[in-house]
Design an enzyme around this catalytic site. Structure first.
Site, mmCIF file in Angstrom:
data_model
loop_
_atom_site.group_PDB
_atom_site.id
_atom_site.type_symbol
_atom_site.label_atom_id
_atom_site.label_comp_id
_atom_site.label_asym_id
_atom_site.label_seq_id
_atom_site.Cartn_x
_atom_site.Cartn_y
_atom_site.Cartn_z
ATOM 1 N NE ARG A 216 0.321 15.785 -0.642
ATOM 2 C CZ ARG A 216 -0.951 15.403 -0.531
ATOM 3 N NH1 ARG A 216 -1.296 14.189 -0.867
ATOM 4 N NH2 ARG A 216 -1.867 16.238 -0.083
ATOM 5 C CE1 TYR B 90 2.313 20.300 -4.892
ATOM 6 C CE2 TYR B 90 0.101 20.644 -4.053
ATOM 7 C CZ TYR B 90 1.404 20.207 -3.867
ATOM 8 O OH TYR B 90 1.786 19.688 -2.660
ATOM 9 C CG HIS C 231 -4.750 19.779 -1.344
ATOM 10 N ND1 HIS C 231 -4.153 20.174 -2.518
ATOM 11 C CD2 HIS C 231 -3.737 19.326 -0.559
ATOM 12 C CE1 HIS C 231 -2.850 19.965 -2.452
ATOM 13 N NE2 HIS C 231 -2.583 19.454 -1.271
ATOM 14 C CE LYS D 133 0.819 18.488 7.508
ATOM 15 N NZ LYS D 133 1.853 19.019 6.587
ATOM 16 N NE ARG E 90 -0.729 15.494 3.702
ATOM 17 C CZ ARG E 90 -2.037 15.475 3.394
ATOM 18 N NH1 ARG E 90 -2.669 14.314 3.326
ATOM 19 N NH2 ARG E 90 -2.700 16.592 3.183
ATOM 20 C CG HIS F 126 5.942 17.249 -0.853
ATOM 21 N ND1 HIS F 126 4.697 16.897 -0.391
ATOM 22 C CD2 HIS F 126 5.758 18.372 -1.608
ATOM 23 C CE1 HIS F 126 3.798 17.769 -0.821
ATOM 24 N NE2 HIS F 126 4.407 18.658 -1.560
#
Length: 343
Positions: free
Chosen positions: A294, A326, A317, A210, A171, A291
Site C-alpha cells: 500500500r 507518503y 484517505h 477500516k 489494506r 503495508h
C-alpha cells in the site's frame, strides 16, 4: 483472584404486558448489541480483547482489581509495560482497550488523574512515540519480488496477490477479504468486498473498511497493465483459472503439496508473503511488511509526480494530510535544499 473477562454490553431489562412483545424486544436488543459490536473493526475488537486479558492477568498476579480499576493501578500497569520494553503505541492501544472496557461496563475510569496522566507523560518522554515505519515496496522492488516466483500454485497466488495489492493500494485486511464475485460470503466478518472483471480491468467493490465502519462502501479501479508479465488483471485471472476458483475467497492458503484450502488467507499472511518474496529477491526482508504494498503504491506514484488527489482517492484517505506523508517521504531528496549547496 480477579479474572475479569472483557465485559459484555449491559443487558437491557424490558418489562411489557405480553410475552410476545418481550420476545420481540429482546431479539431487537440482541440485534442492537450486535450492531454496537460492529462499530469497530474485527481486528480492533480482537486486539482490545487481548489487551484486556493482559491487563486482567497483570491485576490477578498483583492482587489488584481490574474492573473498576483505580488510577494508581493503571499507572502501575503502564509503568510495568514500559519497563518490560513495550512501545508507546502498544501502551496507547492498551490504554484505549481498558478505557473501552470500563465504558461498556458503565464504570468511570479517570485517565486524567495525576497517577495516570503524569506517568503516561513521563513514559512518552523516555521511550518516545515515533513509529518505525516499514519500507515501501517500490515498483522496482515489486519487479524483483515477482522475478523470484515460479509457476507453482503458491507462486501464481503470490504473483496475483503482490500485483493486485500493489496496484489497488488496499489494506492487507481488505486484500484478503475480497471474494471472487459479489455476495458470495455473506456474514463473513473477514469479508470486505469482491472483484469483478470488466472491459477496463478489475473493479473492486469494498463494502466496508477500516475507515468505513458504517458500510458506505467504495469502488476501486485496477486497469490493465502495460506489460503482460506484470499486469495485475492478467495475474488475477491466471490465478483463478489455475485454482479453479469461481466462488468464495479470492486468496486462499496453499498447502505444501499444492492443495488449495477453502478458507481465506489472514491479513498476517500478506506480510509473510511479502517478506518471503523480498528475502528471495535479496532485499532486507525485515524492513518490509504487508503495508509495504500500500505504501509502495503511494510512494511510487508520488515519485513519478502523480496527482495528490488521485493518490488520496485510491488509498481511501479521509484527509489529505495522511496522503501527504507518503508524498513527503517520496520527495525527501528531490526537494532537499542540500542539493543546491554545490558539494
Amino acid at each position: 483472584m480477579n479474572s475479569n473477562p472483557l465485559p459484555e454490553l449491559p443487558a437491557q431489562t424490558v418489562t411489557l404486558r405480553t410475552g410476545r412483545a418481550v420476545d420481540r424486544l429482546t431479539a431487537t436488543a440482541e440485534k442492537a448489541k450486535q450492531y454496537a459490536e460492529r462499530a469497530r473493526s474485527t481486528n480492533t475488537r480482537r486486539a482490545y480483547r487481548a489487551d484486556w486479558d493482559h491487563f486482567a492477568a497483570f491485576c490477578d498476579s498483583h492482587g489488584l482489581i481490574a474492573l473498576p480499576a483505580t488510577p494508581e493501578t493503571l499507572g502501575l500497569y503502564l509503568t510495568d509495560l514500559a519497563e518490560t520494553g513495550y512501545k508507546a503505541a502498544t501502551l496507547q492501544r492498551r490504554l484505549s482497550a481498558i478505557r473501552e472496557a470500563h465504558r461498556i461496563a458503565r464504570h468511570t475510569l479517570d485517565t486524567g488523574h495525576p497517577a495516570v496522566r503524569e506517568v503516561w507523560r513521563g513514559i512518552r518522554g523516555v521511550i518516545g512515540t515515533a513509529k518505525t515505519p516499514k519500507a515501501p515496496a517500490l515498483g522496482t522492488d515489486i519487479l524483483a519480488m515477482l522475478a523470484t516466483l515460479g509457476d507453482s500454485t503458491a507462486g501464481q497466488r503470490d504473483r496475483a496477490l503482490l500485483l493486485l495489492g500493489f496496484a489497488s493500494a488496499l489494506r492487507r485486511s481488505e486484500l484478503v477479504g475480497l471474494d471472487a464475485g459479489p455476495g458470495q460470503t455473506p456474514g463473513d466478518p473477514a469479508g470486505h468486498g469482491w472483484i469483478e472483471f470488466c472491459d477496463e480491468g478489475i473493479r473492486i467493490q469494498l463494502v466496508r473498511s477500516k475507515t468505513d465502519q458504517q458500510g458506505e462502501g467504495r469502488s476501486i479501479g485496477v486497469p490493465f497493465g502495460v506489460h503482460p508479465d506484470t499486469c495485475p488483471v492478467a495475474a488475477v485471472r491466471a490465478w483463478l483459472d489455475h485454482a479453479g476458483i469461481v466462488h468464495g475467497p479470492l486468496f486462499r492458503p496453499v498447502g505444501r503439496a499444492g492443495t488449495i484450502r477453502l478458507d481465506r488467507l489472514t491479513d498476517r499472511s500478506v506480510a509473510l508473503i511479502v517478506k518471503r518474496a523480498a528475502e528471495a529477491a535479496g532485499l532486507e526482508s525485515a524492513t518490509y511488511a504487508g503495508h509495504s504494498l500500500r505504501s509502495g503504491h503511494a510512494t511510487t506514484v508520488a515519485m513519478n509526480d502523480g496527482d495528490e488527489r488521485a493518490i488520496q482517492a485510491q488509498l481511501g484517505h479521509s484527509s489529505a494530510e495522511m496522503t501527504r506523508r507518503y508524498i513527503r517521504e517520496a520527495n525527501i531528496f528531490r526537494r532537499s535544499s542540500a542539493g543546491k549547496l554545490g558539494l
